[in-house]
Structure formats: C-alpha cells, structure tokens
Scaffold this motif. Structure first.
Motif, PDB file in Angstrom:
ATOM      1  N   LEU A 227       0.844  -1.193   0.000  1.00  0.00           N
ATOM      2  CA  LEU A 227       0.000   0.000   0.000  1.00  0.00           C
ATOM      3  C   LEU A 227       0.883   1.248   0.000  1.00  0.00           C
ATOM      4  O   LEU A 227       1.703   1.446   0.891  1.00  0.00           O
ATOM      5  CB  LEU A 227      -0.919   0.011   1.222  1.00  0.00           C
ATOM      6  CG  LEU A 227      -1.916   1.150   1.332  1.00  0.00           C
ATOM      7  CD1 LEU A 227      -2.892   1.127   0.157  1.00  0.00           C
ATOM      8  CD2 LEU A 227      -2.679   1.047   2.637  1.00  0.00           C
ATOM      9  N   ILE A 228       0.716   2.093  -1.025  1.00  0.00           N
ATOM     10  CA  ILE A 228       1.516   3.298  -1.196  1.00  0.00           C
ATOM     11  C   ILE A 228       0.607   4.513  -1.041  1.00  0.00           C
ATOM     12  O   ILE A 228      -0.457   4.573  -1.653  1.00  0.00           O
ATOM     13  CB  ILE A 228       2.171   3.325  -2.594  1.00  0.00           C
ATOM     14  CG1 ILE A 228       3.054   2.100  -2.804  1.00  0.00           C
ATOM     15  CG2 ILE A 228       2.977   4.604  -2.789  1.00  0.00           C
ATOM     16  CD1 ILE A 228       3.511   1.931  -4.231  1.00  0.00           C
ATOM     17  N   LEU A 229       1.026   5.467  -0.227  1.00  0.00           N
ATOM     18  CA  LEU A 229       0.301   6.723  -0.046  1.00  0.00           C
ATOM     19  C   LEU A 229       1.130   7.844  -0.655  1.00  0.00           C
ATOM     20  O   LEU A 229       2.292   8.036  -0.287  1.00  0.00           O
ATOM     21  CB  LEU A 229       0.052   7.011   1.441  1.00  0.00           C
ATOM     22  CG  LEU A 229      -0.599   8.342   1.757  1.00  0.00           C
ATOM     23  CD1 LEU A 229      -2.076   8.304   1.420  1.00  0.00           C
ATOM     24  CD2 LEU A 229      -0.411   8.707   3.203  1.00  0.00           C
ATOM     25  N   ILE A 230       0.533   8.571  -1.600  1.00  0.00           N
ATOM     26  CA  ILE A 230       1.189   9.702  -2.245  1.00  0.00           C
ATOM     27  C   ILE A 230       0.489  10.956  -1.747  1.00  0.00           C
ATOM     28  O   ILE A 230      -0.724  11.082  -1.882  1.00  0.00           O
ATOM     29  CB  ILE A 230       1.087   9.600  -3.775  1.00  0.00           C
ATOM     30  CG1 ILE A 230       1.675   8.271  -4.241  1.00  0.00           C
ATOM     31  CG2 ILE A 230       1.781  10.771  -4.437  1.00  0.00           C
ATOM     32  CD1 ILE A 230       1.394   7.968  -5.680  1.00  0.00           C
ATOM     33  N   ARG A 231       1.257  11.902  -1.168  1.00  0.00           N
ATOM     34  CA  ARG A 231       0.664  13.071  -0.531  1.00  0.00           C
ATOM     35  C   ARG A 231       1.395  14.335  -0.962  1.00  0.00           C
ATOM     36  O   ARG A 231       2.618  14.334  -1.091  1.00  0.00           O
ATOM     37  CB  ARG A 231       0.762  12.915   0.981  1.00  0.00           C
ATOM     38  CG  ARG A 231       0.180  14.061   1.764  1.00  0.00           C
ATOM     39  CD  ARG A 231       0.390  13.872   3.219  1.00  0.00           C
ATOM     40  NE  ARG A 231       1.733  14.338   3.564  1.00  0.00           N
ATOM     41  CZ  ARG A 231       2.188  14.432   4.805  1.00  0.00           C
ATOM     42  NH1 ARG A 231       1.435  14.051   5.810  1.00  0.00           N
ATOM     43  NH2 ARG A 231       3.398  14.870   5.031  1.00  0.00           N
ATOM     44  N   GLY A 232       0.638  15.405  -1.174  1.00  0.00           N
ATOM     45  CA  GLY A 232       1.229  16.693  -1.516  1.00  0.00           C
ATOM     46  C   GLY A 232       0.179  17.774  -1.538  1.00  0.00           C
ATOM     47  O   GLY A 232      -1.018  17.495  -1.487  1.00  0.00           O
ATOM     48  N   ILE A 233       0.630  19.020  -1.645  1.00  0.00           N
ATOM     49  CA  ILE A 233      -0.338  20.110  -1.697  1.00  0.00           C
ATOM     50  C   ILE A 233      -0.652  20.510  -3.133  1.00  0.00           C
ATOM     51  O   ILE A 233      -1.629  21.203  -3.369  1.00  0.00           O
ATOM     52  CB  ILE A 233       0.132  21.339  -0.892  1.00  0.00           C
ATOM     53  CG1 ILE A 233       1.456  21.856  -1.377  1.00  0.00           C
ATOM     54  CG2 ILE A 233       0.174  21.049   0.572  1.00  0.00           C
ATOM     55  CD1 ILE A 233       1.889  23.149  -0.717  1.00  0.00           C
ATOM     56  N   LYS A 234       0.140  20.064  -4.092  1.00  0.00           N
ATOM     57  CA  LYS A 234      -0.152  20.315  -5.501  1.00  0.00           C
ATOM     58  C   LYS A 234      -0.875  19.094  -6.072  1.00  0.00           C
ATOM     59  O   LYS A 234      -0.299  18.025  -6.227  1.00  0.00           O
ATOM     60  CB  LYS A 234       1.124  20.571  -6.293  1.00  0.00           C
ATOM     61  CG  LYS A 234       1.783  21.876  -5.967  1.00  0.00           C
ATOM     62  CD  LYS A 234       2.952  22.109  -6.884  1.00  0.00           C
ATOM     63  CE  LYS A 234       3.602  23.435  -6.599  1.00  0.00           C
ATOM     64  NZ  LYS A 234       4.754  23.660  -7.483  1.00  0.00           N
ATOM     65  N   LYS A 235      -2.137  19.280  -6.366  1.00  0.00           N
ATOM     66  CA  LYS A 235      -2.977  18.184  -6.847  1.00  0.00           C
ATOM     67  C   LYS A 235      -2.438  17.606  -8.157  1.00  0.00           C
ATOM     68  O   LYS A 235      -2.434  16.392  -8.349  1.00  0.00           O
ATOM     69  CB  LYS A 235      -4.402  18.705  -7.038  1.00  0.00           C
ATOM     70  CG  LYS A 235      -5.411  17.677  -7.413  1.00  0.00           C
ATOM     71  CD  LYS A 235      -6.788  18.310  -7.479  1.00  0.00           C
ATOM     72  CE  LYS A 235      -7.845  17.294  -7.773  1.00  0.00           C
ATOM     73  NZ  LYS A 235      -9.181  17.907  -7.794  1.00  0.00           N
ATOM     74  N   ASP A 236      -1.956  18.453  -9.047  1.00  0.00           N
ATOM     75  CA  ASP A 236      -1.451  17.992 -10.336  1.00  0.00           C
ATOM     76  C   ASP A 236      -0.219  17.108 -10.179  1.00  0.00           C
ATOM     77  O   ASP A 236      -0.073  16.100 -10.868  1.00  0.00           O
ATOM     78  CB  ASP A 236      -1.118  19.178 -11.238  1.00  0.00           C
ATOM     79  CG  ASP A 236      -2.347  19.996 -11.593  1.00  0.00           C
ATOM     80  OD1 ASP A 236      -3.461  19.435 -11.540  1.00  0.00           O
ATOM     81  OD2 ASP A 236      -2.191  21.185 -11.914  1.00  0.00           O
ATOM     82  N   ASP A 237       0.693  17.473  -9.270  1.00  0.00           N
ATOM     83  CA  ASP A 237       1.901  16.672  -9.049  1.00  0.00           C
ATOM     84  C   ASP A 237       1.566  15.308  -8.460  1.00  0.00           C
ATOM     85  O   ASP A 237       2.153  14.296  -8.845  1.00  0.00           O
ATOM     86  CB  ASP A 237       2.874  17.412  -8.128  1.00  0.00           C
ATOM     87  CG  ASP A 237       3.491  18.627  -8.784  1.00  0.00           C
ATOM     88  OD1 ASP A 237       3.311  18.795 -10.006  1.00  0.00           O
ATOM     89  OD2 ASP A 237       4.156  19.405  -8.078  1.00  0.00           O
ATOM     90  N   VAL A 238       0.608  15.280  -7.528  1.00  0.00           N
ATOM     91  CA  VAL A 238       0.208  14.012  -6.903  1.00  0.00           C
ATOM     92  C   VAL A 238      -0.430  13.097  -7.939  1.00  0.00           C
ATOM     93  O   VAL A 238      -0.092  11.913  -8.036  1.00  0.00           O
ATOM     94  CB  VAL A 238      -0.750  14.269  -5.722  1.00  0.00           C
ATOM     95  CG1 VAL A 238      -1.312  12.971  -5.178  1.00  0.00           C
ATOM     96  CG2 VAL A 238      -0.034  15.039  -4.621  1.00  0.00           C
ATOM     97  N   LYS A 239      -1.329  13.643  -8.753  1.00  0.00           N
ATOM     98  CA  LYS A 239      -1.991  12.835  -9.780  1.00  0.00           C
ATOM     99  C   LYS A 239      -1.003  12.350 -10.837  1.00  0.00           C
ATOM    100  O   LYS A 239      -1.081  11.216 -11.296  1.00  0.00           O
ATOM    101  CB  LYS A 239      -3.100  13.633 -10.444  1.00  0.00           C
ATOM    102  CG  LYS A 239      -4.361  13.705  -9.647  1.00  0.00           C
ATOM    103  CD  LYS A 239      -5.446  14.370 -10.454  1.00  0.00           C
ATOM    104  CE  LYS A 239      -6.778  14.254  -9.777  1.00  0.00           C
ATOM    105  NZ  LYS A 239      -7.852  14.830 -10.590  1.00  0.00           N
ATOM    106  N   ALA A 240      -0.061  13.214 -11.231  1.00  0.00           N
ATOM    107  CA  ALA A 240       0.919  12.830 -12.249  1.00  0.00           C
ATOM    108  C   ALA A 240       1.808  11.691 -11.764  1.00  0.00           C
ATOM    109  O   ALA A 240       2.084  10.747 -12.510  1.00  0.00           O
ATOM    110  CB  ALA A 240       1.763  14.036 -12.636  1.00  0.00           C
ATOM    111  N   LEU A 241       2.247  11.764 -10.504  1.00  0.00           N
ATOM    112  CA  LEU A 241       3.090  10.696  -9.962  1.00  0.00           C
ATOM    113  C   LEU A 241       2.312   9.391  -9.832  1.00  0.00           C
ATOM    114  O   LEU A 241       2.826   8.324 -10.167  1.00  0.00           O
ATOM    115  CB  LEU A 241       3.679  11.104  -8.618  1.00  0.00           C
ATOM    116  CG  LEU A 241       4.617  10.086  -7.980  1.00  0.00           C
ATOM    117  CD1 LEU A 241       5.837   9.855  -8.857  1.00  0.00           C
ATOM    118  CD2 LEU A 241       5.033  10.532  -6.597  1.00  0.00           C
TER     119      LEU A 241
END
Length: 177
Positions: free
Chosen positions: A130-144
């Motif tokens: 299970l991997i959690l990707i977190r950030g304040i830039k929605k575009d960067d999180v979705k792209a990763l």
C-alpha cells in the motif's frame, strides 16, 4: 472592459507575498509559487489583515480560479493511495545521499522499478503493498500516481497490477477447454 472586485477570506497562518513576477502563498502545509503571466500582472492585489481583494478585468476568470484553488490547497494535503496486487509485489521508500526521496517497486519484471519523487510530493509505504502519495499540488500528486500506475500493465485474467484504492478490479473469464 469592466472591472470587478473579488474578495477572499484568508485562513489563519496564511501569508501572501507578491514578488516580481511571482505570487508566493505560504500556508500551514507548505508553500505554493505561482508565476504570474501578463494577464495576471494587470491584477491588483490588496492585502489587509485577513482578506485579499483582487481588482481585475472580467477576462481573467481562469486566473481567478487558479488563485482560488491555491488559497484553498495551501492549508490541506491532497493524497492518493495505490494498492499493489500480486504475489511478490512490494514497495519501499528511502532517501539517497542528496536527500531525494526514492520509491522502489518490486513486481514481475527482471529489475525493480525506481521512481525519483519530486520535492512537492511525499510518498509513504503504509505496508509493503500500500503506497500513499501526498502533496499540496494536486497535479503533481496525480501525475506521480499515474506514472506509477502505468509502470506495469494490469493483468485482467489474474487480477495483478497496480490499482487505485477504490478502483474496481474487473476480471476476465479465462479460456475454457
């Protein structure tokens, strides 16, 4: 061209700095930097104690939406969870010598997949699958998340692959002899 004024209520501990061609918004979870284009440079920012007012032409509505999202997202995290489904699938995160976060995913390939994580995003492995990707830039999180998901094509017969947390697995029926 008529002028309009838009007022934003600022959240506590949020600071806005207008420096040269950049708008810097600093919040509780991090900072966002927005490079101002020519249409946005015509906007006049009026900062007071807890409000931000924009005097602008009505032609700049897209910039108004961007600024609205920046002010909302600087105080909260956006996150996506990915599930690794398959025998022997696992992941882990480490920091290299340059303090750059690296995500390693072991799947059915000969070599492990290695992803260099951008500075605006943080990745946690809550458990090996299970991997959690977190950030304040929605575009960067979705792209990763999309980059990781597309690293391996899902197997629709066996249900193996990398899936979003709420994604439905559609299994195909195998050949009948």
């Amino acid at each position: 061209m008529s002028n309009s004024t838009k007022t934003y209520q600022m959240i506590s501990n949020t600071k806005i700095v207008n420096h040269k061609n950049m708008l810097i918004v600093i919040g509780q979870k991090g900072r966002l930097i927005y490079h101002l284009n020519k249409t946005f440079q015509d906007i006049k920012l009026i900062l007071s104690n807890q409000t931000l007012k924009l005097n602008q032409n009505l032609e700049c509505l897209q910039n108004e939406k961007v600024l609205d999202s920046i002010l909302k997202n600087v105080n909260k995290y956006y996150f996506i969870k990915l599930n690794l489904s398959g025998i022997g699938f696992r992941s882990w995160v480490y920091f290299d010598s340059n303090k750059q976060q690296i995500l390693i995913i072991k799947i059915d390939l000969a070599k492990d997949l290695r992803f260099i994580i951008p500075k605006s995003v943080t990745v946690f492995c809550l458990n090996p699958t299970l991997i959690l990707i977190r950030g304040i830039k929605k575009d960067d999180v979705k792209a990763l998340a999309l980059k990781i998901k597309l690293a391996r094509k899902t197997d629709n017969y066996k249900g193996k692959g990398i899936f979003l947390e709420n994604e439905e697995k559609r299994l195909k029926i195998g050949k009948k002899i």
